[in-house]
Design a protein around this motif. Structure first.
Motif, PDB file in Angstrom:
ATOM      1  N   ILE A  67      56.851  39.729  44.026  1.00 40.65           N
ATOM      2  CA  ILE A  67      55.874  38.979  44.811  1.00 40.65           C
ATOM      3  C   ILE A  67      54.727  38.515  43.921  1.00 40.65           C
ATOM      4  O   ILE A  67      54.159  39.296  43.154  1.00 40.65           O
ATOM      5  CB  ILE A  67      55.325  39.835  45.966  1.00 40.65           C
ATOM      6  N   LEU A  68      54.402  37.225  44.039  1.00 39.32           N
ATOM      7  CA  LEU A  68      53.214  36.660  43.412  1.00 39.32           C
ATOM      8  C   LEU A  68      52.257  36.317  44.537  1.00 39.32           C
ATOM      9  O   LEU A  68      52.555  35.474  45.387  1.00 39.32           O
ATOM     10  CB  LEU A  68      53.576  35.411  42.594  1.00 39.32           C
ATOM     11  N   LEU A  69      51.119  36.981  44.551  1.00 37.82           N
ATOM     12  CA  LEU A  69      50.214  36.961  45.695  1.00 37.82           C
ATOM     13  C   LEU A  69      48.862  36.351  45.367  1.00 37.82           C
ATOM     14  O   LEU A  69      48.191  36.770  44.432  1.00 37.82           O
ATOM     15  CB  LEU A  69      50.016  38.393  46.205  1.00 37.82           C
ATOM     16  N   ILE A  70      48.477  35.337  46.148  1.00 41.09           N
ATOM     17  CA  ILE A  70      47.107  34.854  46.163  1.00 41.09           C
ATOM     18  C   ILE A  70      46.505  35.339  47.466  1.00 41.09           C
ATOM     19  O   ILE A  70      47.070  35.124  48.533  1.00 41.09           O
ATOM     20  CB  ILE A  70      47.038  33.319  46.092  1.00 41.09           C
ATOM     21  N   GLU A  71      45.375  36.011  47.378  1.00 40.80           N
ATOM     22  CA  GLU A  71      44.809  36.612  48.575  1.00 40.80           C
ATOM     23  C   GLU A  71      43.296  36.485  48.580  1.00 40.80           C
ATOM     24  O   GLU A  71      42.635  36.779  47.586  1.00 40.80           O
ATOM     25  CB  GLU A  71      45.229  38.088  48.650  1.00 40.80           C
ATOM     26  N   GLN A  72      42.738  36.016  49.717  1.00 43.73           N
ATOM     27  CA  GLN A  72      41.301  35.834  49.830  1.00 43.73           C
ATOM     28  C   GLN A  72      40.562  37.163  49.736  1.00 43.73           C
ATOM     29  O   GLN A  72      39.416  37.225  49.291  1.00 43.73           O
ATOM     30  CB  GLN A  72      40.964  35.164  51.167  1.00 43.73           C
ATOM     31  N   ALA A 113      44.109  42.757  47.713  1.00 39.22           N
ATOM     32  CA  ALA A 113      45.150  42.269  46.804  1.00 39.22           C
ATOM     33  C   ALA A 113      45.355  43.234  45.646  1.00 39.22           C
ATOM     34  O   ALA A 113      46.491  43.541  45.262  1.00 39.22           O
ATOM     35  CB  ALA A 113      44.780  40.888  46.283  1.00 39.22           C
ATOM     36  N   LEU A 114      44.266  43.734  45.083  1.00 42.73           N
ATOM     37  CA  LEU A 114      44.371  44.654  43.958  1.00 42.73           C
ATOM     38  C   LEU A 114      44.886  46.023  44.394  1.00 42.73           C
ATOM     39  O   LEU A 114      45.513  46.738  43.607  1.00 42.73           O
ATOM     40  CB  LEU A 114      43.018  44.794  43.259  1.00 42.73           C
ATOM     41  N   GLN A 115      44.648  46.381  45.639  1.00 41.41           N
ATOM     42  CA  GLN A 115      45.124  47.670  46.144  1.00 41.41           C
ATOM     43  C   GLN A 115      46.641  47.708  46.282  1.00 41.41           C
ATOM     44  O   GLN A 115      47.258  48.758  46.061  1.00 41.41           O
ATOM     45  CB  GLN A 115      44.465  47.989  47.487  1.00 41.41           C
ATOM     46  N   GLU A 120      42.981  48.911  37.112  1.00 47.88           N
ATOM     47  CA  GLU A 120      41.956  48.758  36.078  1.00 47.88           C
ATOM     48  C   GLU A 120      41.018  47.609  36.420  1.00 47.88           C
ATOM     49  O   GLU A 120      39.796  47.717  36.230  1.00 47.88           O
ATOM     50  CB  GLU A 120      42.616  48.537  34.717  1.00 47.88           C
ATOM     51  N   LEU A 121      41.577  46.496  36.910  1.00 43.57           N
ATOM     52  CA  LEU A 121      40.728  45.381  37.323  1.00 43.57           C
ATOM     53  C   LEU A 121      39.817  45.783  38.469  1.00 43.57           C
ATOM     54  O   LEU A 121      38.647  45.374  38.531  1.00 43.57           O
ATOM     55  CB  LEU A 121      41.587  44.182  37.745  1.00 43.57           C
ATOM     56  N   ALA A 122      40.330  46.593  39.397  1.00 41.24           N
ATOM     57  CA  ALA A 122      39.534  47.021  40.547  1.00 41.24           C
ATOM     58  C   ALA A 122      38.344  47.877  40.145  1.00 41.24           C
ATOM     59  O   ALA A 122      37.365  47.981  40.892  1.00 41.24           O
ATOM     60  CB  ALA A 122      40.416  47.794  41.524  1.00 41.24           C
ATOM     61  N   ASN A 123      38.414  48.468  38.945  1.00 42.21           N
ATOM     62  CA  ASN A 123      37.311  49.302  38.453  1.00 42.21           C
ATOM     63  C   ASN A 123      36.503  48.626  37.354  1.00 42.21           C
ATOM     64  O   ASN A 123      35.597  49.236  36.786  1.00 42.21           O
ATOM     65  CB  ASN A 123      37.864  50.638  37.921  1.00 42.21           C
ATOM     66  N   ASP A 124      36.825  47.367  37.064  1.00 44.58           N
ATOM     67  CA  ASP A 124      36.101  46.633  36.027  1.00 44.58           C
ATOM     68  C   ASP A 124      34.759  46.155  36.575  1.00 44.58           C
ATOM     69  O   ASP A 124      34.717  45.518  37.635  1.00 44.58           O
ATOM     70  CB  ASP A 124      36.936  45.435  35.562  1.00 44.58           C
ATOM     71  N   PRO A 125      33.664  46.439  35.895  1.00 46.06           N
ATOM     72  CA  PRO A 125      32.332  46.062  36.400  1.00 46.06           C
ATOM     73  C   PRO A 125      32.194  44.575  36.715  1.00 46.06           C
ATOM     74  O   PRO A 125      31.581  44.204  37.719  1.00 46.06           O
ATOM     75  CB  PRO A 125      31.391  46.481  35.267  1.00 46.06           C
TER      76      PRO A 125
END
Length: 245
Positions: free
Chosen positions: A188-193, A198-200, A221-226
């Motif tokens: 799945i390639l997902l674009i999500e508002q 989406a990251l979860q 890692e992106l979800a925890n990136d400042p």
């Protein structure tokens, strides 16, 4: 499964996508997040062959850059657009049957089984199978759009903002169903508002800004990136994205 390299897309003199490169491995969920107008929908449309593009697009090891949209569907790719594009005056069952159009042409014998699998995944569609698609609720229409896409038996499913305009409880259900599709072997390639959501549910993520890939990495890692938190997650899943490009 999907390898996009140095992809460029133009609207006249305007460069909407510039040297974008993304990969989707088999059996994974990859998300693309970014601000309004970043070009995320354009990216999906170019991969699907809806828009002309320059650069490399390989699917299952083969270059598909010259294939038509229909040929890409036959190869196992499917796109569920933001607008869903249902046939409002047709029944739920007929919309699902249309999703298997290319399989009917090939004489595929497994269509009935796929229909049963879609009804098992979305029981409400079974309940509404004789109802006109235009009379469904927003959440039910999104379920139908997903179900119709699955009827083509895709190996790569591309989703453009599947939670757009839906109530929070329905969003949770839709995203849960999308996450479960991973176990069926569908990539799945997902674009999500909702960038946080989406990251979860995704394994890997890309941040698209001004038509260019600004960041990428494991979703956790992106979800925890400042920077990502400040730009897209600071409002509790803001990152509201309705770009048409």
């Amino acid at each position: 499964m999907l390898a996009v390299s140095d992809l460029n897309v133009r609207y006249g003199k305007v460069e909407a996508i510039y040297k974008a490169s993304i990969n989707v491995d088999r059996g994974t969920i990859v998300s693309v997040i970014g601000p309004n107008g970043a070009g995320k929908t354009t990216l999906l449309n170019a991969i699907m062959g809806v828009l002309p593009s320059q650069g490399g697009i390989e699917f299952c090891g083969a270059n598909i850059g010259r294939l038509t949209t229909e040929q890409r569907v036959a190869k196992g790719m499917c796109l569920v657009p933001e607008s869903r594009e249902l046939f409002a005056q047709m029944s739920v069952a007929d919309n699902l049957e249309l999703g298997a159009f290319t399989r009917y042409r090939r004489g595929d014998k497994g269509i009935k089984q796929s229909l049963d699998e879609v009804y098992e995944l979305f029981p409400r569609l079974l309940e509404r199978r004789t109802q006109l698609a235009g009379s469904l609720s927003g959440g039910e229409r999104q379920m139908l759009a997903l179900g119709r896409a699955l009827m083509s038996k895709p190996t790569l499913l591309m989703l453009d903002e599947p939670s757009l305009g839906l109530a929070p409880l329905i969003v949770k259900e839709i995203l849960h169903n999308i996450s479960n599709l991973r176990s069926t072997g569908v990539s799945i390639l997902l674009i999500e508002q909702n960038a946080r959501a989406a990251l979860q549910i995704s394994d890997y993520g890309y941040v698209l800004e001004n038509g260019d890939i600004a960041m990428e990495g494991l979703s956790k890692e992106l979800a925890n990136d400042p920077k990502v938190i400040e730009s897209y997650l600071g409002m509790g899943g803001a990152g509201q994205d309705r770009d048409k490009k």
